[in-house]
Design an enzyme around this catalytic site. Structure first.
Site, PDB file in Angstrom:
ATOM      1  CG  ASN A   6      14.980  15.972  24.290  1.00  0.00           C
ATOM      2  OD1 ASN A   6      15.366  14.992  24.228  1.00  0.00           O
ATOM      3  ND2 ASN A   6      15.117  16.810  25.428  1.00  0.00           N
ATOM      4  CG  HIS A   9      11.973   9.867  23.795  1.00  0.00           C
ATOM      5  ND1 HIS A   9      12.545  10.225  25.169  1.00  0.00           N
ATOM      6  CD2 HIS A   9      10.622  10.158  23.957  1.00  0.00           C
ATOM      7  CE1 HIS A   9      11.465  10.478  25.672  1.00  0.00           C
ATOM      8  NE2 HIS A   9      10.361  10.510  25.328  1.00  0.00           N
ATOM      9  CG  HIS A  42      18.898  15.461  30.113  1.00  0.00           C
ATOM     10  ND1 HIS A  42      17.704  15.488  30.780  1.00  0.00           N
ATOM     11  CD2 HIS A  42      19.725  15.616  31.198  1.00  0.00           C
ATOM     12  CE1 HIS A  42      17.952  15.522  32.457  1.00  0.00           C
ATOM     13  NE2 HIS A  42      19.072  15.701  32.527  1.00  0.00           N
ATOM     14  NE  ARG A  44      17.940  11.110  33.708  1.00  0.00           N
ATOM     15  CZ  ARG A  44      17.007  11.840  33.954  1.00  0.00           C
ATOM     16  NH1 ARG A  44      16.114  12.551  33.238  1.00  0.00           N
ATOM     17  NH2 ARG A  44      16.734  11.985  35.223  1.00  0.00           N
ATOM     18  NE  ARG A  48      16.782   7.529  33.261  1.00  0.00           N
ATOM     19  CZ  ARG A  48      15.726   8.172  33.765  1.00  0.00           C
ATOM     20  NH1 ARG A  48      14.698   8.681  33.098  1.00  0.00           N
ATOM     21  NH2 ARG A  48      15.912   8.331  35.037  1.00  0.00           N
ATOM     22  CD  GLU A  69      16.960  19.117  28.524  1.00  0.00           C
ATOM     23  OE1 GLU A  69      16.477  18.201  29.084  1.00  0.00           O
ATOM     24  OE2 GLU A  69      15.980  19.565  27.721  1.00  0.00           O
ATOM     25  CB  THR A 100      13.028  17.312  33.424  1.00  0.00           C
ATOM     26  OG1 THR A 100      13.938  16.755  32.633  1.00  0.00           O
ATOM     27  CG2 THR A 100      13.369  18.150  34.227  1.00  0.00           C
ATOM     28  CD  GLU A 152      13.254  24.369  28.127  1.00  0.00           C
ATOM     29  OE1 GLU A 152      14.432  24.333  28.039  1.00  0.00           O
ATOM     30  OE2 GLU A 152      12.473  23.400  28.011  1.00  0.00           O
ATOM     31  CG  HIS A 191       8.415  18.999  30.317  1.00  0.00           C
ATOM     32  ND1 HIS A 191       7.652  17.932  30.694  1.00  0.00           N
ATOM     33  CD2 HIS A 191       9.716  18.314  30.767  1.00  0.00           C
ATOM     34  CE1 HIS A 191       8.064  16.653  31.189  1.00  0.00           C
ATOM     35  NE2 HIS A 191       9.457  16.998  31.078  1.00  0.00           N
ATOM     36  N   GLY A 192       6.357  18.473  27.591  1.00  0.00           N
ATOM     37  CA  GLY A 192       4.798  18.195  27.411  1.00  0.00           C
ATOM     38  C   GLY A 192       4.204  18.947  26.193  1.00  0.00           C
ATOM     39  N   GLY A 213      10.241  17.256  22.448  1.00  0.00           N
ATOM     40  CA  GLY A 213      10.822  15.894  22.307  1.00  0.00           C
ATOM     41  C   GLY A 213       9.946  14.716  21.996  1.00  0.00           C
TER      42      GLY A 213
HETATM   43  N1  PXP Z   1      12.794  21.077  28.309  1.00  0.00           N
HETATM   44  C1  PXP Z   1      13.370  20.392  29.008  1.00  0.00           C
HETATM   45  C2  PXP Z   1      14.021  21.190  30.266  1.00  0.00           C
HETATM   46  C3  PXP Z   1      13.379  18.856  29.542  1.00  0.00           C
HETATM   47  O1  PXP Z   1      13.923  18.063  30.516  1.00  0.00           O
HETATM   48  C4  PXP Z   1      12.660  18.300  28.298  1.00  0.00           C
HETATM   49  C5  PXP Z   1      12.448  16.742  28.450  1.00  0.00           C
HETATM   50  O2  PXP Z   1      13.695  16.124  28.155  1.00  0.00           O
HETATM   51  C6  PXP Z   1      11.987  18.969  27.160  1.00  0.00           C
HETATM   52  C7  PXP Z   1      11.874  20.410  27.294  1.00  0.00           C
HETATM   53  C8  PXP Z   1      11.250  18.244  26.319  1.00  0.00           C
HETATM   54  O3  PXP Z   1       9.951  17.775  26.812  1.00  0.00           O
HETATM   55  P1  PXP Z   1       8.969  16.593  26.077  1.00  0.00           P
HETATM   56  O4  PXP Z   1       9.952  15.536  25.702  1.00  0.00           O
HETATM   57  O5  PXP Z   1       7.940  16.392  26.775  1.00  0.00           O
HETATM   58  O6  PXP Z   1       8.768  17.577  24.847  1.00  0.00           O
END
Ligand code: PXP
Length: 243
Positions: A6, A9, A42, A44, A48, A69, A100, A152, A191-192, A213
């Protein structure tokens, strides 16, 4: 196991100055050279970070699949249907959120909902569609009923937990992945996730794609910092013809 990167950033840093660097399209090339199996962005509603131009260029230049996304918003669905990315992941989106938060709530009954309309439009356009959801059995079954190819699993709660709670969250992810796969869904996760916590998730055999990401972008800053400073220092020195 596919690793999708991702790169939102990178666009966030660019938008901080409303300039043209760093370009997420260049970041995608480097991510691919590093072994990325796909690129996630993503788009948005408030634009942003990622801009329409980024998605359009990525779709023309990336050598790996683009996972777009997006929220269940008709205006963004219109763009996806016109652009035809390899994959769309539908996510909840709130303007005030930093990232998210939580998985998508699947309305009951789903018939006639904006979510059902979006999934139908994406499916009719031939786009592989995934839903970002919490690792809950009922939500996985509801995703199946909607006719998506993939889910996911939100790993955020696992990532934030510690001790016995982390083990509990991991077990929850394992059960959800097994259920999803047994129902014929492709199972993704994200995520995370970081270098420190990704291992046990990557071990879950039913998970076939990870989306990461923040942690990779944070690490990339540090592994690149020394070289970036050295190169600027060389340019400044050269300008003075110094040594
Ligand atoms: N999956 C989804 C659906 C997300 O919205 C995000 C964050 O944009 C990620 C994965 C990646 O998360 P992270 O940036 O915490 O690795």
């Amino acid at each position: 196991m596919r690793l999708y990167i991702n790169i939102d950033h990178v666009a966030t840093v660019r938008q901080a100055r409303r300039t043209d660097e760093p370009d997420p399209v260049r970041a995608a090339v480097l991510a691919e050279i590093g072994g990325a199996d796909g690129i996630t962005v993503h788009l948005r509603e408030d634009r942003r970070h990622i801009q329409d131009r980024d998605v359009e260029l990525l779709l023309r230049t990336a050598r790996t699949p683009i996972n777009l996304e997006m929220a269940v918003a008709p205006e963004i669905v219109d763009l996806a249907v016109a652009w035809l990315p390899a994959q769309v992941t539908l996510v909840p989106e709130r303007r005030e959120e930093v990232t998210t938060e939580g998985g998508l709530a699947i309305p009951s009954p789903v018939g006639g909902s904006a979510l059902e309309t979006a999934v139908c439009r994406l499916r009719d356009a031939g786009i592989r569609t995934s839903l970002f959801i919490d690792p809950e059995p009922d939500t996985i079954r509801a995703a199946l009923d909607l006719g998506v190819e993939a889910v996911e699993l939100h790993t955020g709660e696992y990532a934030l937990a510690s001790g016995a709670e982390k083990e509990r969250q991991l077990a929850r992810l394992r059960r959800a992945a097994a259920l999803g796969r047994s129902l014929g869904l492709s199972v993704h996760a994200g995520h995370g996730l970081t270098c420190l916590n990704v291992g046990p998730v990557a071990e879950i055999p039913e998970i076939e794609e990870l989306n990461i990401g923040h942690s990779i972008m944070a690490h990339a800053l540090f592994v690149g910092m020394e070289r970036a400073v050295r190169e600027m220092k060389d340019i400044v020195r050269f300008a003075r013809r110094g040594v």
